[in-house]
Design a protein around this motif. Structure first.
Motif, PDB file in Angstrom:
ATOM      1  N   ASN A  43     -96.071  30.829 -48.669  1.00 55.55           N
ATOM      2  CA  ASN A  43     -95.469  29.962 -49.693  1.00 55.55           C
ATOM      3  C   ASN A  43     -96.523  29.470 -50.679  1.00 55.55           C
ATOM      4  O   ASN A  43     -96.313  28.503 -51.401  1.00 55.55           O
ATOM      5  N   VAL A  49     -93.196  29.960 -54.447  1.00 58.26           N
ATOM      6  CA  VAL A  49     -92.779  28.938 -55.400  1.00 58.26           C
ATOM      7  C   VAL A  49     -91.350  29.225 -55.852  1.00 58.26           C
ATOM      8  O   VAL A  49     -90.797  30.294 -55.595  1.00 58.26           O
ATOM      9  N   LYS A  50     -90.733  28.266 -56.529  1.00 59.50           N
ATOM     10  CA  LYS A  50     -89.339  28.409 -56.941  1.00 59.50           C
ATOM     11  C   LYS A  50     -89.152  29.657 -57.790  1.00 59.50           C
ATOM     12  O   LYS A  50     -89.847  29.862 -58.767  1.00 59.50           O
ATOM     13  N   SER A  54     -91.292  35.398 -51.018  1.00 57.81           N
ATOM     14  CA  SER A  54     -92.279  34.907 -50.057  1.00 57.81           C
ATOM     15  C   SER A  54     -92.954  36.054 -49.309  1.00 57.81           C
ATOM     16  O   SER A  54     -93.825  35.811 -48.470  1.00 57.81           O
ATOM     17  N   LYS A 480    -102.127  21.580 -44.050  1.00 58.19           N
ATOM     18  CA  LYS A 480    -101.301  20.387 -44.190  1.00 58.19           C
ATOM     19  C   LYS A 480    -101.939  19.500 -45.254  1.00 58.19           C
ATOM     20  O   LYS A 480    -103.050  18.991 -45.078  1.00 58.19           O
ATOM     21  N   ASP A 493     -95.179  15.497 -55.919  1.00 61.79           N
ATOM     22  CA  ASP A 493     -93.973  16.191 -55.482  1.00 61.79           C
ATOM     23  C   ASP A 493     -93.975  17.673 -55.849  1.00 61.79           C
ATOM     24  O   ASP A 493     -93.209  18.462 -55.277  1.00 61.79           O
ATOM     25  N   GLN A 495     -96.322  19.685 -55.228  1.00 60.36           N
ATOM     26  CA  GLN A 495     -97.143  20.401 -54.257  1.00 60.36           C
ATOM     27  C   GLN A 495     -96.457  20.440 -52.890  1.00 60.36           C
ATOM     28  O   GLN A 495     -95.796  19.490 -52.492  1.00 60.36           O
ATOM     29  N   PHE A 496     -96.637  21.553 -52.186  1.00 63.13           N
ATOM     30  CA  PHE A 496     -96.127  21.667 -50.820  1.00 63.13           C
ATOM     31  C   PHE A 496     -97.005  20.846 -49.881  1.00 63.13           C
ATOM     32  O   PHE A 496     -98.242  20.898 -49.957  1.00 63.13           O
ATOM     33  N   ASP A 497     -96.356  20.112 -48.971  1.00 61.02           N
ATOM     34  CA  ASP A 497     -97.115  19.465 -47.903  1.00 61.02           C
ATOM     35  C   ASP A 497     -97.572  20.495 -46.880  1.00 61.02           C
ATOM     36  O   ASP A 497     -98.688  20.416 -46.350  1.00 61.02           O
ATOM     37  N   ASP A 498     -96.710  21.442 -46.590  1.00 62.26           N
ATOM     38  CA  ASP A 498     -96.987  22.482 -45.599  1.00 62.26           C
ATOM     39  C   ASP A 498     -97.229  23.808 -46.319  1.00 62.26           C
ATOM     40  O   ASP A 498     -96.323  24.359 -46.948  1.00 62.26           O
ATOM     41  N   ASN A 499     -98.446  24.319 -46.218  1.00 59.88           N
ATOM     42  CA  ASN A 499     -98.832  25.576 -46.860  1.00 59.88           C
ATOM     43  C   ASN A 499     -99.228  26.573 -45.784  1.00 59.88           C
ATOM     44  O   ASN A 499     -99.994  26.237 -44.871  1.00 59.88           O
TER      45      ASN A 499
END
Length: 510
Positions: A43, A49-50, A54, A480, A493, A495-499
């Protein structure tokens, strides 16, 4: 024309190999290289990303042709098929149905090596790898890229196991890229060269290596203009140095928006960059292996008057285009029969709470700093998704624990890494610099961590040698990312918290 050029290149390439087959009387040709095929799901940009997939499959072939006339004269050419990777199914990459793409072949390096007659001085001229020393990660945190230039290597003193040498290089990363408009007048290729000059003095003795070094950069006021500004491209290596040499620009703006559209003149025809460093490797206490290094750098590009991007009310003040900072790092490994446990730690200076006085982070060029696989540039295959956190140690401190090259089965090795990263930039900077959006991938750090932000990373890399020249790697990594909501006020917001990333890569070397 592109198709014709591609076919012409292939014809010339075939002609070279015909020459290899017959072998000239004076020149010995040698070929080596690597073919990578990788499958990954992630991701992390450009995946996940939107509006993006993936999963991707990609490949790249690199081969080096050496034409050796003698021990005194040779030439080398490194060609890449799939410069930024051939993504399976992509027409522009030449990997769709029919597979006849026009923009998939590139020149990685092209240089000649020669020895000054009657001396031990060696000179390399052309597009080549230019790399400052770095023993903590075996790579420089400041400069390590293929660049057009000249390198001169010469011994200074040798006595048994003790030696002092000298390496000087001049590199030209950028020149003749800009078409700057001033007062309605086109100034094409004007004041747009960026040149770097470096001197390294490697000192070697039994069990010890010491390399003091210094580098100067002459930076034309237009040298960072006109280069690629497309943040959607897969490989930002060309234009990412702009973010490494400049302060945060505010309002979520990147270099292109600030200097190509809004601001023209920084009142400084030539900018200057200075760096100095020392890196040491101690291996005389086997099985211990210890490395320490430190670096300071400063880049001054002038100032912008009446700069309004830091104040939401539009009040203009003088903005110093100054970036200066330092970092220090240490690595300790202990080699055992079954593997090598070790730790790596560093501290990089961070920005204070005044955006107008520039940046207090170490200025750097884009360089694949191989600390961890996903947070930084340390993955098995460099085209897989990476760099959640950055490509340099500035504005951050980190601690990495690892167990490398663990092997309990023949031809199978594992490397496990656990890491913690914490920001050293002031937590007031996002507000005072009016950072209404998170810094972009194109013209800034991959992540901008303040003293209220941190990240964790865990990774496992497994490599199995199937045959002498073929190996397969299975790699998984997770980052993380914690960005404080009070500090970023909603900008976090995006950015992903979980990468995460999982990849399977095959590499054939020849």
């Amino acid at each position: 024309m592109k198709t014709f050029g591609s076919k012409l290149f292939c014809l010339l390439f075939c002609a070279v190999f015909m020459l290899i087959a017959v072998r000239g009387n004076a020149v010995d040709f040698k070929v080596k290289g690597a073919f990578d095929v990788s499958f990954e799901t992630s991701n992390v940009i450009p995946l996940g990303v939107k509006g993006s997939d993936s999963f991707q499959a990609l490949q790249r072939l690199r081969f080096q042709l050496d034409a050796v006339a003698s021990e005194n004269v040779s030439g080398s050419l490194i060609v890449t098929v799939g410069t930024n990777g051939q993504y399976w199914g992509s027409a522009k990459d030449g990997a769709a149905l029919g597979g006849d793409g026009s923009n998939v072949v590139g020149i990685r390096a092209a240089y000649i090596d020669w020895r000054v007659p009657q001396t031990e001085t060696k000179i390399r001229m052309g597009i080549q790898p230019l790399l400052l020393p770095g023993f903590v990660t075996d790579w420089s945190a400041v400069y390590g890229q293929f660049t057009s230039g000249i390198t001169v290597n010469s011994p200074i003193y040798e006595n048994n196991d003790f030696s002092i040498g000298s390496t000087f290089f001049w590199g030209r990363p950028y020149n003749d890229n800009s078409q700057n408009t001033q007062g309605g007048r086109l100034e094409k290729n004007y004041l747009d060269n960026l040149d770097v000059f470096a001197l390294v003095l490697p000192i070697k003795a039994e069990g010890i290596k010491i390399s003091p070094w210094g580098m100067y950069a002459l930076i034309g006021e237009n040298s960072l203009r006109g280069i690629n500004d497309n943040a959607s491209q897969r490989e930002p290596a060309i234009y990412a140095p702009r973010g490494g040499l400049m302060p945060i620009l505010g309002s979520g703006m990147n270099y292109f928006q600030t200097f190509e559209k809004n601001y023209r003149n920084a009142g400084n025809t030539w900018g200057n960059g200075w760096w100095g460093g020392l890196t040491v490797n101690l291996s005389q206490w086997e099985p211990w292996d210890v490395a320490v290094e430190g670096t300071y750098g400063r880049v001054d590009m002038g100032e912008l008057k009446n700069y309004t991007q830091f104040d939401p009310k539009g009040a203009g003040k003088t903005f110093q285009l100054l970036r200066q900072g330092w970092y220090a790092a240490m690595r300790v490994d202990y080699k055992l029969g079954w593997g090598t446990p070790g730790v790596l730690a560093w501290y990089g200076s961070g920005d204070d709470d005044n955006p107008y006085n520039g940046s207090e982070r170490l200025p750097v060029f884009n360089t694949p700093w191989p600390v961890t696989p996903l947070g930084f540039g340390g993955g098995f295959f460099d085209l897989d998704s990476w760099k959640v956190l950055g490509h340099n140690p500035g504005g951050m401190m980190g601690f990495v624990g690892s167990i490398k090259d663990v092997s309990f089965i023949d031809d199978l090795k594992h490397t496990l890494k656990l890491a913690y990263f914490h920001g050293t930039n002031s937590s007031d900077m996002p507000r005072k610099a009016n950072m209404v959006s998170y810094p972009t991938r194109a013209d800034g750090p991959m992540a901008y961590l303040t003293t209220t932000d941190h990240a964790w990373e865990a990774s496992l890399s497994n490599t199995y040698k199937i045959y002498e020249n073929l190996q397969v790697n299975l790699e998984g990594a997770y980052v993380k990312l914690h960005l404080d909501s009070d500090t970023w006020r909603g900008a976090q917001d995006s950015q992903f918290d979980d990468n995460w990333r999982v990849s399977v890569s095959f590499r054939y070397t020849f």
